[in-house]
Design a protein around this motif. Structure first.
Motif, PDB file in Angstrom:
ATOM      1  N   ASP A   1       4.535  -3.190  16.973  1.00  0.00           N
ATOM      2  CA  ASP A   1       5.684  -3.218  16.059  1.00  0.00           C
ATOM      3  C   ASP A   1       5.283  -3.550  14.624  1.00  0.00           C
ATOM      4  O   ASP A   1       5.889  -3.075  13.676  1.00  0.00           O
ATOM      5  N   LEU A   2       4.286  -4.420  14.487  1.00  0.00           N
ATOM      6  CA  LEU A   2       3.877  -4.874  13.155  1.00  0.00           C
ATOM      7  C   LEU A   2       2.373  -4.704  13.017  1.00  0.00           C
ATOM      8  O   LEU A   2       1.622  -5.194  13.864  1.00  0.00           O
ATOM      9  N   ILE A   3       1.940  -4.008  11.998  1.00  0.00           N
ATOM     10  CA  ILE A   3       0.503  -3.791  11.805  1.00  0.00           C
ATOM     11  C   ILE A   3       0.089  -4.401  10.466  1.00  0.00           C
ATOM     12  O   ILE A   3       0.685  -4.098   9.426  1.00  0.00           O
ATOM     13  N   TYR A   4      -0.937  -5.241  10.504  1.00  0.00           N
ATOM     14  CA  TYR A   4      -1.477  -5.814   9.273  1.00  0.00           C
ATOM     15  C   TYR A   4      -2.856  -5.223   9.030  1.00  0.00           C
ATOM     16  O   TYR A   4      -3.764  -5.386   9.845  1.00  0.00           O
ATOM     17  N   ALA A   5      -2.989  -4.479   7.937  1.00  0.00           N
ATOM     18  CA  ALA A   5      -4.252  -3.815   7.632  1.00  0.00           C
ATOM     19  C   ALA A   5      -4.957  -4.559   6.510  1.00  0.00           C
ATOM     20  O   ALA A   5      -4.352  -4.840   5.471  1.00  0.00           O
ATOM     21  N   GLU A   6      -6.211  -4.855   6.733  1.00  0.00           N
ATOM     22  CA  GLU A   6      -6.988  -5.545   5.722  1.00  0.00           C
ATOM     23  C   GLU A   6      -7.231  -4.606   4.542  1.00  0.00           C
ATOM     24  O   GLU A   6      -7.588  -3.448   4.712  1.00  0.00           O
ATOM     25  N   SER A   7      -7.042  -5.124   3.346  1.00  0.00           N
ATOM     26  CA  SER A   7      -7.312  -4.357   2.144  1.00  0.00           C
ATOM     27  C   SER A   7      -8.828  -4.166   1.996  1.00  0.00           C
ATOM     28  O   SER A   7      -9.591  -5.104   2.189  1.00  0.00           O
ATOM     29  N   LEU A   8      -9.264  -2.954   1.672  1.00  0.00           N
ATOM     30  CA  LEU A   8     -10.702  -2.661   1.605  1.00  0.00           C
ATOM     31  C   LEU A   8     -11.103  -2.270   0.184  1.00  0.00           C
ATOM     32  O   LEU A   8     -10.255  -1.881  -0.619  1.00  0.00           O
ATOM     33  N   PRO A   9     -12.403  -2.357  -0.127  1.00  0.00           N
ATOM     34  CA  PRO A   9     -12.862  -2.011  -1.483  1.00  0.00           C
ATOM     35  C   PRO A   9     -12.545  -0.542  -1.821  1.00  0.00           C
ATOM     36  O   PRO A   9     -12.670   0.330  -0.967  1.00  0.00           O
ATOM     37  N   GLU A  10     -12.148  -0.313  -3.073  1.00  0.00           N
ATOM     38  CA  GLU A  10     -11.698   1.021  -3.456  1.00  0.00           C
ATOM     39  C   GLU A  10     -12.766   1.869  -4.121  1.00  0.00           C
ATOM     40  O   GLU A  10     -12.471   2.724  -4.947  1.00  0.00           O
ATOM     41  N   THR A  11     -14.021   1.634  -3.769  1.00  0.00           N
ATOM     42  CA  THR A  11     -15.062   2.479  -4.352  1.00  0.00           C
ATOM     43  C   THR A  11     -15.334   3.658  -3.416  1.00  0.00           C
ATOM     44  O   THR A  11     -15.109   3.559  -2.212  1.00  0.00           O
ATOM     45  N   GLY A  12     -15.838   4.759  -3.998  1.00  0.00           N
ATOM     46  CA  GLY A  12     -16.174   5.933  -3.191  1.00  0.00           C
ATOM     47  C   GLY A  12     -14.973   6.401  -2.401  1.00  0.00           C
ATOM     48  O   GLY A  12     -13.845   6.443  -2.903  1.00  0.00           O
ATOM     49  N   ILE A  13     -15.207   6.724  -1.146  1.00  0.00           N
ATOM     50  CA  ILE A  13     -14.144   7.229  -0.275  1.00  0.00           C
ATOM     51  C   ILE A  13     -13.086   6.146  -0.031  1.00  0.00           C
ATOM     52  O   ILE A  13     -11.953   6.439   0.367  1.00  0.00           O
ATOM     53  N   GLY A  14     -13.467   4.886  -0.333  1.00  0.00           N
ATOM     54  CA  GLY A  14     -12.528   3.768  -0.193  1.00  0.00           C
ATOM     55  C   GLY A  14     -11.251   3.966  -1.010  1.00  0.00           C
ATOM     56  O   GLY A  14     -10.183   3.480  -0.641  1.00  0.00           O
ATOM     57  N   GLN A  15     -11.362   4.683  -2.122  1.00  0.00           N
ATOM     58  CA  GLN A  15     -10.176   4.938  -2.940  1.00  0.00           C
ATOM     59  C   GLN A  15      -9.148   5.754  -2.158  1.00  0.00           C
ATOM     60  O   GLN A  15      -7.952   5.466  -2.164  1.00  0.00           O
ATOM     61  N   ALA A  16      -9.638   6.788  -1.455  1.00  0.00           N
ATOM     62  CA  ALA A  16      -8.731   7.621  -0.661  1.00  0.00           C
ATOM     63  C   ALA A  16      -8.212   6.848   0.548  1.00  0.00           C
ATOM     64  O   ALA A  16      -7.040   6.957   0.910  1.00  0.00           O
ATOM     65  N   VAL A  17      -9.085   6.057   1.167  1.00  0.00           N
ATOM     66  CA  VAL A  17      -8.659   5.260   2.329  1.00  0.00           C
ATOM     67  C   VAL A  17      -7.506   4.345   1.933  1.00  0.00           C
ATOM     68  O   VAL A  17      -6.460   4.293   2.594  1.00  0.00           O
ATOM     69  N   MET A  18      -7.666   3.621   0.812  1.00  0.00           N
ATOM     70  CA  MET A  18      -6.622   2.683   0.389  1.00  0.00           C
ATOM     71  C   MET A  18      -5.365   3.408  -0.083  1.00  0.00           C
ATOM     72  O   MET A  18      -4.251   2.930   0.101  1.00  0.00           O
ATOM     73  N   ASN A  19      -5.546   4.593  -0.678  1.00  0.00           N
ATOM     74  CA  ASN A  19      -4.387   5.396  -1.073  1.00  0.00           C
ATOM     75  C   ASN A  19      -3.538   5.751   0.153  1.00  0.00           C
ATOM     76  O   ASN A  19      -2.322   5.588   0.163  1.00  0.00           O
ATOM     77  N   ARG A  20      -4.200   6.205   1.228  1.00  0.00           N
ATOM     78  CA  ARG A  20      -3.453   6.600   2.433  1.00  0.00           C
ATOM     79  C   ARG A  20      -2.845   5.394   3.128  1.00  0.00           C
ATOM     80  O   ARG A  20      -1.717   5.432   3.594  1.00  0.00           O
ATOM     81  N   LEU A  21      -3.625   4.302   3.192  1.00  0.00           N
ATOM     82  CA  LEU A  21      -3.125   3.102   3.871  1.00  0.00           C
ATOM     83  C   LEU A  21      -1.889   2.588   3.152  1.00  0.00           C
ATOM     84  O   LEU A  21      -0.884   2.245   3.774  1.00  0.00           O
TER      85      LEU A  21
END
Ligand code: TXA
Ligand code: MG
Length: 352
Positions: free
Chosen positions: A320-340
């Motif tokens: 019901d509740l998902i807590y996602a850890e914030s990750l570094p936004e370098t490289g592909i990390g920018q797209a990962v954090m954008n989608r998350l």
């Protein structure tokens, strides 16, 4: 009726009978899902109103969100785009086939107006996947193809994800196994020699900078920045799991783990999920919540590849509740954090 699934090897011959069936469905104006290097796409003949309408129908996609057209040869760009600037040509040479989508001035009448949602620009890319390229060539059509998920759901990185969302609504599925990048292509528009980044994705901003060291790159922030050209898709809810997702930024994982343990005690009726990385997985109490690791920070590509499957996995576990850890936004990390952050509807929790 369920869609047929054709499981094909990546080195399939263009005259393979199953490839032939898929290509014929496309020529006949039906929809076929196929793998690309990013995510699975739901393809249809971009020139046909009737075929493209079926994509919007199957996905439940709002009609004002335009589609990317997929091609297999650079020569097809001329048939679709009115003009090309030298920088655009260089970027195509550098990144195609690959996860870069270019928004170009539309050549009138080249595709159905449904593809562009009435815009005077057209998004084009050449996917780096042998099955996608073979299918485009075998069908003889430029293929309009959004991600092959129901609108708003996480994008599909396996044929099973496609079937989960769209079986019974589409003509067929080409199964080429899990996709490599796992996140969609980078969408850019070049105007006055400025690269506008409309959606971060498989080609990183660092790679764009390296390819065009002299160019300014501007990140478009959707509705926050009305002067920037926007990707219409940015205003819609996206990629969302069924559970309520939050991105958590904290001073350290122990702090986050303690906060989640408290949450679990305070909400005994809720099933809680945690999305983290290998380095931190031990810090969470797996008896109180479902912990999924995306992989190691030292292998960010793997984190990207697993993201959507992980979001779907929480659904399957009834979280019901998902807590996602914030990750570094370098490289592909920018797209990962954008989608998350989109999947979370931009809900964030800050813990110091
Ligand atoms: O990796 C990908 O790009 C995948 C695979 C299947 O190729 N496709 C994909 O399509 O992600 P879709 O429809 O899920 O996302 C297309 C994005 C949307 O954000 C849309 O608004 C934007 O591209 N777009 C399409 N045409 C545009 C245009 N003319 N101007 C600005 N943005 C555009
Ligand atoms: Mg999509």
């Amino acid at each position: 009726m369920n869609a047929p699934i054709w499981t094909l090897k990546h080195d399939v011959r263009p005259d393979d009978p199953q490839m032939g069936l898929a290509a014929r469905l496309l020529r006949d104006g039906e929809t076929v899902a196929f793998p690309t290097e990013t995510v699975y796409g739901l393809g249809a003949d971009a020139r046909s109103d009737e075929a493209v309408a079926k994509i919007f129908e199957a996905k439940g996609r709002p009609s004002d969100n335009p589609l990317i057209v997929h091609i297999a040869d650079k020569s097809q760009v001329e048939e679709l785009a009115a003009r090309l600037q030298p920088m655009e040509e260089r970027l195509m040479d550098r990144f195609w086939p690959g996860p870069l989508t270019l928004v170009l001035p539309l050549k009138e009448q080249s595709v159905s107006r449904l593809v562009t949602a009435g815009l005077s620009t057209l998004a084009i890319r050449m996917p780096d996947h042998p099955l996608a390229l073979t299918l485009i060539r075998a069908s003889g059509c430029p293929l309009a193809a959004p991600s092959a998920n129901r609108s708003g759901r996480p994008s599909p990185t396996t044929a099973a994800h496609v079937a989960e969302d769209l079986a019974g609504r589409i003509g067929g599925i080409v199964d080429g196994g899990p996709t490599g990048v796992g996140l969609e292509s980078t969408v850019i528009e070049v105007r006055d020699r400025v690269i506008h980044l409309l959606r971060p994705g498989g080609v990183t901003i660092e790679q764009l900078r390296e390819a065009e060291p002299g160019a300014e790159i501007r990140i478009a922030h959707g509705t926050d920045e009305p002067s920037a050209p926007r990707s219409p898709g940015m205003k819609y809810a996206h990629y969302a799991p069924k559970g309520e997702l939050y991105v958590v930024r904290s001073s350290g994982t122990n702090r986050m783990a303690a906060w989640i343990a408290e949450e679990a005690r305070a909400r005994p009726e809720s099933a809680i999920g945690v999305l983290t990385i290998d380095e931190h997985v031990q810090d969470f109490d797996s008896s109180a919540c479902e912990v999924i690791s995306l992989g190691s920070l030292s292998a960010p590509d793997q984190i990207a590849r697993r993201l959507y499957a992980a979001l779907r996995e929480f659904d399957e576990r009834g979280i019901d509740l998902i807590y996602a850890e914030s990750l570094p936004e370098t490289g592909i990390g920018q797209a990962v954090m954008n989608r998350l952050s989109k999947a979370a509807g931009h809900r964030r929790i800050e813990l110091d």
